[in-house]
Design a protein around this motif. Structure first.
Motif, PDB file in Angstrom:
ATOM      1  N   ILE A  22       0.822  -1.196   0.000  1.00  0.00           N
ATOM      2  CA  ILE A  22       0.000   0.000   0.000  1.00  0.00           C
ATOM      3  C   ILE A  22       0.858   1.249   0.000  1.00  0.00           C
ATOM      4  CG2 ILE A  22      -1.980   1.035   1.124  1.00  0.00           C
ATOM      5  CD1 ILE A  22      -2.173  -1.549   2.732  1.00  0.00           C
ATOM      6  N   LYS A  23       0.396   2.266  -0.736  1.00  0.00           N
ATOM      7  CA  LYS A  23       1.127   3.524  -0.770  1.00  0.00           C
ATOM      8  C   LYS A  23       0.115   4.663  -0.725  1.00  0.00           C
ATOM      9  CE  LYS A  23       4.872   1.606  -3.588  1.00  0.00           C
ATOM     10  NZ  LYS A  23       5.846   1.530  -2.516  1.00  0.00           N
ATOM     11  N   LEU A  24       0.217   5.498   0.287  1.00  0.00           N
ATOM     12  CA  LEU A  24      -0.674   6.657   0.418  1.00  0.00           C
ATOM     13  C   LEU A  24      -0.076   7.645   1.392  1.00  0.00           C
ATOM     14  CD1 LEU A  24      -3.541   7.879  -0.203  1.00  0.00           C
ATOM     15  CD2 LEU A  24      -4.249   6.877   1.933  1.00  0.00           C
ATOM     16  N   ASP A  28      -3.733  12.007   3.919  1.00  0.00           N
ATOM     17  CA  ASP A  28      -4.993  11.447   3.450  1.00  0.00           C
ATOM     18  C   ASP A  28      -5.485  10.352   4.395  1.00  0.00           C
ATOM     19  OD1 ASP A  28      -5.117  13.092   1.281  1.00  0.00           O
ATOM     20  OD2 ASP A  28      -4.223  11.651  -0.112  1.00  0.00           O
ATOM     21  N   PHE A  29      -4.557   9.536   4.880  1.00  0.00           N
ATOM     22  CA  PHE A  29      -4.974   8.427   5.738  1.00  0.00           C
ATOM     23  C   PHE A  29      -5.590   8.917   7.039  1.00  0.00           C
ATOM     24  CE2 PHE A  29      -4.184   5.224   9.010  1.00  0.00           C
ATOM     25  CZ  PHE A  29      -4.899   4.184   8.454  1.00  0.00           C
ATOM     26  N   SER A 261       2.095   2.813   4.844  1.00  0.00           N
ATOM     27  CA  SER A 261       1.868   3.950   3.957  1.00  0.00           C
ATOM     28  C   SER A 261       0.391   4.226   3.716  1.00  0.00           C
ATOM     29  CB  SER A 261       2.572   3.726   2.614  1.00  0.00           C
ATOM     30  OG  SER A 261       2.153   2.500   2.033  1.00  0.00           O
ATOM     31  N   ARG A 262      -0.438   3.171   3.738  1.00  0.00           N
ATOM     32  CA  ARG A 262      -1.878   3.380   3.519  1.00  0.00           C
ATOM     33  C   ARG A 262      -2.733   2.616   4.519  1.00  0.00           C
ATOM     34  NH1 ARG A 262      -3.376   2.483  -2.692  1.00  0.00           N
ATOM     35  NH2 ARG A 262      -5.435   3.052  -1.881  1.00  0.00           N
ATOM     36  N   SER A 263      -2.182   2.236   5.632  1.00  0.00           N
ATOM     37  CA  SER A 263      -2.974   1.485   6.607  1.00  0.00           C
ATOM     38  C   SER A 263      -2.338   1.612   7.985  1.00  0.00           C
ATOM     39  CB  SER A 263      -3.067   0.007   6.212  1.00  0.00           C
ATOM     40  OG  SER A 263      -1.794  -0.601   6.272  1.00  0.00           O
ATOM     41  N   GLU A 298      -6.904   2.152   3.584  1.00  0.00           N
ATOM     42  CA  GLU A 298      -7.538   2.853   2.470  1.00  0.00           C
ATOM     43  C   GLU A 298      -7.527   1.938   1.260  1.00  0.00           C
ATOM     44  OE1 GLU A 298      -8.184   7.156   0.860  1.00  0.00           O
ATOM     45  OE2 GLU A 298      -6.064   6.661   0.857  1.00  0.00           O
ATOM     46  N   GLU A 301      -8.927   4.905  -4.098  1.00  0.00           N
ATOM     47  CA  GLU A 301      -8.843   6.340  -3.849  1.00  0.00           C
ATOM     48  C   GLU A 301     -10.017   6.874  -3.049  1.00  0.00           C
ATOM     49  OE1 GLU A 301      -6.235   8.113  -4.637  1.00  0.00           O
ATOM     50  OE2 GLU A 301      -5.278   6.348  -5.528  1.00  0.00           O
TER      51      GLU A 301
END
Length: 592
Positions: A22-24, A28-29, A261-263, A298, A301
């Motif tokens: 995951i990448k975010l 945003d997260f 990164s996204r969790s 996440e 998007e």
């Protein structure tokens, strides 16, 4: 317990599979915390601007919240949207760990002192999807401080009316991936009435380690010892002369958090236990053991999914009892497990929805499904409309199942369905919220024909208005109005409440003024036994000697208002307590 272990293993397996893919951005997260509920946060700055002996005292000027007090110090039990019952019908936590006494299910509010609080998060309205049993009126989560420097501290000492003395010390540090915290809070008072003295000590420790991969593990412990005397009630009540309660509460918890990164993965295990002795010969012991796993991710998007699994085991023992008393000596235990998920979907940048559910299995009262669904629309920049439905529950406590001749092992959970709509303005210098709600309850646990039964129902309606404005760097203000229609269930539930606060800061001087008006207030149902309307005004004036030292004087009930507060304690025959008149406290705060 086996089912819970399987569910937790599946949750952790899913974390292992997805985490590295995951990448975010973290920005945003972080939005995953916004779940379209009516919330309010009391910041550390706001806490410091008030004079509070206990954590719950800080909530007195919160719209939609009413605090029931037994004396100048002692119990401070919050009621959210008409639900309180000594914190049996709201969820209270410290750093996400539930805080209540298992035998009777009540919170021990006077065991939560205010020496190490960073902020307090309040959810108004039912929220069993995230918090489980008991969150009928809402939830209060007390977040403790975290150090940010190699070594830092805070000392706060005050003395004042009724020979009240309060000393708080907080020390912390972070260095070489290790962080620690220690706080001690000593509070004592002779009280404003005969036999209302209070003496308590609260200790808190935290130790943690930050791994190179960003994972964080921490262990926290808390020890409280307090002796509270209860004065003769102004009316009602059945406790004897010179009545006192001696509480010893302890807790231990371990947490692991890892932000990808996204969790984010969060694991928690804990135990609360305590021993209570009263002057009537009542003597009990209790414990609460629990585990909680959260995995937030996440997806694509547009979706942020919060998932979790939880286990709780409650145990209580009545060691001794008053004579005569209908209570039964013995030891009892019950457990429950749950899985839950809550998804936020962003249809567009301006339009989002949440939907979620919790499946809860209680070994005594069976299965229950809690739910939440909501919509939020930003129709003009910084202006939002929202609608929310939530379904919550409260499982019966050990005393209702076993302890009394009226106990009933066949009780089902109390149920509430909540419907609310709201309008928000969220600007940098101006905030505004108006919320209207209807709550319909069923399966209310009450005594009928000599037994606890699921026999009652109710409908509560209300509205809340909150506004805040920053005039300039010197002055800011906020005000709130609460209207609450409890139908025939008017006992201890004010129909109207107004809260105001103004903060001034000029050079080294700061002044906080706050006021509270309470009207249409009754000590019995069906608008019987009306208590006098009252207005209480408080002020805190502070002077910064330098960047590290501050002197302050605090005035409580400056107009010397004569007023009483109803206490929602059925076992004590619903006492009405006389509150203190004008009081003044002097103190100093040292930061380093």
């Amino acid at each position: 317990m086996k089912k819970f272990s399987v569910l937790l293993s599946l949750l952790l397996l899913s974390t292992t599979i997805f985490a590295d893919e995951i990448k975010l951005s973290l920005e945003d997260f972080s939005k995953q915390q916004d779940t379209i509920t009516t919330t309010q946060e009391i910041t550390q700055e706001e806490i410091e601007s008030k004079h509070s002996n206990q954590a719950m005292d800080v909530l007195q000027n919160t719209t939609g919240v009413f605090v029931q007090k037994t004396a100048d110090m002692g119990r401070s039990d919050p009621v959210i949207r008409g639900f309180g019952d000594s914190c049996r019908k709201i969820f209270v936590a410290i750093d996400g760990k539930p805080e209540y006494m298992s035998l009777f299910g009540c919170g021990v509010s006077h065991s939560i002192l205010s020496g190490n609080i960073d902020r307090i998060e309040i959810t108004k309205g039912p929220d069993s999807v995230l918090y489980g049993s008991g969150a009928l009126g809402g939830a209060i989560n007390i977040i403790t401080k975290m150090p940010t420097k190699p070594f830092e501290g805070n000392i706060n000492v005050s003395i004042g009316s009724f020979n009240t003395q309060n000393s708080k010390i907080w020390l912390g540090g972070i260095q070489d991936n290790i962080f620690y915290e220690f706080s001690a809070n000593k509070a004592a008072s002779d009280g404003h009435l005969e036999n209302s003295q209070y003496n308590a000590t609260d200790l808190y420790e935290k130790l943690g380690y930050i791994f190179k991969d960003g994972g964080v593990v921490k262990i926290q412990a808390k020890q409280y010892s307090g002796l509270t005397h209860y004065p003769k009630p102004a009316s009602g009540g059945n406790w004897p002369a010179n009545y006192w309660e001696d509480y010893h509460r302890y807790s231990l918890q371990a947490d692991y958090n890892k932000l990808f990164s996204r969790s984010e993965l969060s694991l928690k295990i804990y135990e609360n236990w305590g021993e209570h002795k009263f002057s009537t010969n009542f003597h009990s012991k209790d414990s609460l053991i629990g585990a909680l796993a959260n995995y937030d991710i996440e997806i694509g998007e547009k979706d942020i999914l919060k998932t979790g699994a939880e286990f709780r085991q409650q145990e209580g023992k009545l060691v001794d009892k008053p004579v005569p008393s209908p209570m039964k000596l013995g030891s009892w235990k019950t457990s429950s497990w749950a899985i839950f998920a809550l998804d936020k979907h962003n249809f567009t940048d301006n339009f989002s929805a949440v939907a979620g559910a919790r499946y809860n299995n209680d070994e005594i009262s069976g299965d229950f499904v809690a739910a939440r669904a909501g919509l939020e629309y930003e129709f003009i920049k910084d202006m939002f409309l929202k609608g929310l439905y939530s379904r919550a529950f409260r499982s019966p406590y050990l005393n209702e199942l076993y302890l009394l001749p009226t106990s009933n092992e066949n009780l089902k959970p109390e149920v509430i369905n909540n419907y609310e709509v709201g309008f928000d303005i969220k600007k940098e210098d101006f905030t505004f919220n108006i919320t209207g709600f209807v709550m319909k309850g069923d399966n209310l646990i009450q005594v009928e024909k000599g037994k606890f039964r699921n026999a009652g129902d109710y409908e509560f309606k209300g509205s809340e208005i909150v506004a805040g404005y920053v005039f300039n760097k010197y002055v800011n203000a906020k005000a709130g109005y609460t209207y609450f229609n409890a139908g025939k269930h008017t006992q201890g539930r004010p129909e109207q409440k107004i809260d105001t606060e103004v903060n001034f800061k000029v050079n080294k001087w700061s002044l906080t003024l706050n006021g509270m008006y309470v009207g249409e207030y009754y000590a019995a149902d069906n608008k019987q036994n009306r208590l006098n309307d009252f207005t209480v005004v408080n002020a805190k004036l502070a002077y910064e000697v330098n960047t590290n030292i501050k002197l302050f004087v605090n005035g409580q009930n400056l107009t010397n208002q004569d007023y009483e507060i109803f206490i929602d304690r059925q076992t004590d025959a619903f006492p009405v307590m006389q509150m203190p008149g004008a009081a003044v406290y002097f103190g100093t705060e040292i930061k380093f």
